[in-house]
Each structure stands twice: as C-alpha cells, then as structure tokens.
Design a protein around this motif. Sequence first.
Motif, mmCIF file in Angstrom:
data_model
loop_
_atom_site.group_PDB
_atom_site.id
_atom_site.type_symbol
_atom_site.label_atom_id
_atom_site.label_comp_id
_atom_site.label_asym_id
_atom_site.label_seq_id
_atom_site.Cartn_x
_atom_site.Cartn_y
_atom_site.Cartn_z
ATOM 1 N N ARG A 49 7.192 -7.333 14.830
ATOM 2 C CA ARG A 49 7.485 -6.922 13.452
ATOM 3 C C ARG A 49 6.616 -5.737 13.057
ATOM 4 N NH1 ARG A 49 6.796 -10.735 8.964
ATOM 5 N NH2 ARG A 49 4.757 -11.094 9.901
ATOM 6 N N ALA A 50 7.130 -4.924 12.142
ATOM 7 C CA ALA A 50 6.362 -3.764 11.682
ATOM 8 C C ALA A 50 6.820 -3.364 10.291
ATOM 9 C CB ALA A 50 6.532 -2.590 12.641
ATOM 10 N N VAL A 51 5.993 -2.570 9.631
ATOM 11 C CA VAL A 51 6.351 -1.984 8.341
ATOM 12 C C VAL A 51 5.950 -0.521 8.363
ATOM 13 C CG1 VAL A 51 6.085 -4.139 7.054
ATOM 14 C CG2 VAL A 51 4.133 -2.585 7.266
ATOM 15 N N ARG A 52 6.683 0.265 7.630
ATOM 16 C CA ARG A 52 6.297 1.652 7.387
ATOM 17 C C ARG A 52 5.901 1.754 5.920
ATOM 18 N NH1 ARG A 52 10.178 4.172 9.587
ATOM 19 N NH2 ARG A 52 9.088 5.286 11.277
ATOM 20 N N GLY A 53 4.864 2.554 5.635
ATOM 21 C CA GLY A 53 4.451 2.656 4.244
ATOM 22 C C GLY A 53 3.619 3.893 3.969
ATOM 23 N N ARG A 54 3.359 4.111 2.710
ATOM 24 C CA ARG A 54 2.540 5.234 2.251
ATOM 25 C C ARG A 54 1.123 4.737 2.005
ATOM 26 N NH1 ARG A 54 0.960 6.991 -2.702
ATOM 27 N NH2 ARG A 54 2.167 5.319 -3.689
ATOM 28 N N VAL A 55 0.152 5.411 2.595
ATOM 29 C CA VAL A 55 -1.246 5.013 2.445
ATOM 30 C C VAL A 55 -1.696 5.215 1.005
ATOM 31 C CG1 VAL A 55 -3.615 5.478 3.156
ATOM 32 C CG2 VAL A 55 -1.763 5.575 4.843
ATOM 33 N N VAL A 56 -2.229 4.144 0.394
ATOM 34 C CA VAL A 56 -2.720 4.229 -0.988
ATOM 35 C C VAL A 56 -4.240 4.113 -1.058
ATOM 36 C CG1 VAL A 56 -0.574 3.398 -1.991
ATOM 37 C CG2 VAL A 56 -2.334 1.742 -1.316
ATOM 38 N N ALA A 57 -4.874 3.691 0.040
ATOM 39 C CA ALA A 57 -6.337 3.615 0.089
ATOM 40 C C ALA A 57 -6.777 3.782 1.528
ATOM 41 C CB ALA A 57 -6.835 2.290 -0.471
ATOM 42 N N ALA A 58 -7.778 4.637 1.743
ATOM 43 C CA ALA A 58 -8.306 4.879 3.084
ATOM 44 C C ALA A 58 -9.827 4.909 3.001
ATOM 45 C CB ALA A 58 -7.768 6.184 3.645
ATOM 46 N N GLU A 59 -10.425 3.737 3.202
ATOM 47 C CA GLU A 59 -11.875 3.605 3.149
ATOM 48 C C GLU A 59 -12.387 3.300 4.551
ATOM 49 O OE1 GLU A 59 -12.300 0.438 0.389
ATOM 50 O OE2 GLU A 59 -11.255 1.497 -1.231
#
Length: 242
Positions: A49-59
Amino acid sequence: MSDALFLARFDQVRIGGIVEVTGDEARHAVVVKRTRPGESVLLADGAGRAVRGRVVAAEKNRLALEVTEILASHPRAHRFVVAQALAKGDRSELAVEIMTELGVDEILAWQASRSIVRWQGERGAKSLGRWAATAREATKQSRRFRIPEVSAADTSRVAERIGAAELALVLHESAEKTLSRVNLPDAGEILLIVGPEGGISPDELERFQQAGAVPVRISDGVLRTSTAGAIAIGQLTVLGER
C-alpha cells in the motif's frame, strides 16, 4: 522525475488526511534527500500500500504530508521467489538490489555447498541484515510499494520450497531447455534457484530435480551469480505477461 518514495507505517488513510514519518526515515527524507514543504512524495508501508501527498511539515525527526492519492501495488498472477546462493564480496547484495528493482517477492539467502562465503553465528545475522537493508533501499529506489521478504536457507529448505511451488527452475549452464521455452502456470509461486560462483554441485542438482525442479539455461555463456537471477526474473516477467 518521479516522486521520491519513503517507507512508513500507516493504518487507515483518507484523501486530505495527514500521514507522518518519524525517526531515521524522516531524517533521511529531510536531511539527506532535503525534502521540503510543498513537495509531492510517496509513502509506502512495504506491504503493497502507498499514498501520494503534499509535504506540510519537514523537520529533522518528522515528515508530514497531506494525502492526495491512495495507491496499491498492481496484482500479479505469479509470485517470484529466488534462492540466491551466497557469493563473495558485494556480488550477493548486487543480486538482491537488482532483483528487488525488478519486482522479486521473496529472496532466500542460500548456503550452497560451493559457496565460498560461510554464514555462521553473528556474522550470518549481520550479513542477512545487510541483504534486508539492501532490499529495503532498492524498494525505495525503484518506487515499489512492497519490500521482498529476505531469509536464510540451507539446501534442505530450498528443496522443501520446491515442493510448495507451482514451478521450480534451477539455472544451470548445461541444461538442454532454455528458460524462454518454459510454460508458466497460469498463477502461483515460481521458485528460481541461482547457484554460487563455483556452480551448483551434482548432488544439489540431483536433489532439486528429485524434488521437482527443472534445470534451465538463460544464455549460451556462463553468467555471474550476481546477474543471472535478475536476467531470469526479467525473462519470467515477460513470459508471465504473455
């Protein structure tokens, strides 16, 4: 360029929901790959399974994305398993890497009688760990959603797996039959056995044949153990699609 893929655990997901990656994988994504907010990335659970998405936080220790698409591995009629003999140097890991990129489902680290390398005790555990890590990284590199299973096997276990497979093939340079002329079953597990640099011993070949395996060759020449399995997987994939 395709979206980068990272591995994460997630249960229920929905479009618009938030999925997070933490720990080493998050550090790899943010510090090494320099993933930044606004980028599109893929997250896979390693089990299909996988999802594609837009990064909203990169810490440093956290990567979060908003899901825009839910994905899954394409179902296949055949499950490819390779018993890969241990080889010296990094040749075994090269074999694991390429076969993973081609979509192998399971890899058995086979201690063949002619394998120069011997896996024993702590060294064996560390070596198996490197194979598993190689498969994991190759899964990400090839943007696949499923990490192949990796485990150790002796000759007896390989023989047992022959009996459980729909079709078992032994790569051997003296075989009369070529892989391209093999009739694949409509579905099920296909086991491929790849010998070490010194080749499969006569006793091993006889044992595998008695268990039901069919010797085949994939070239007029003798291929390295690091490339033979990958070439065979490629041919089997084409045969399966036909």
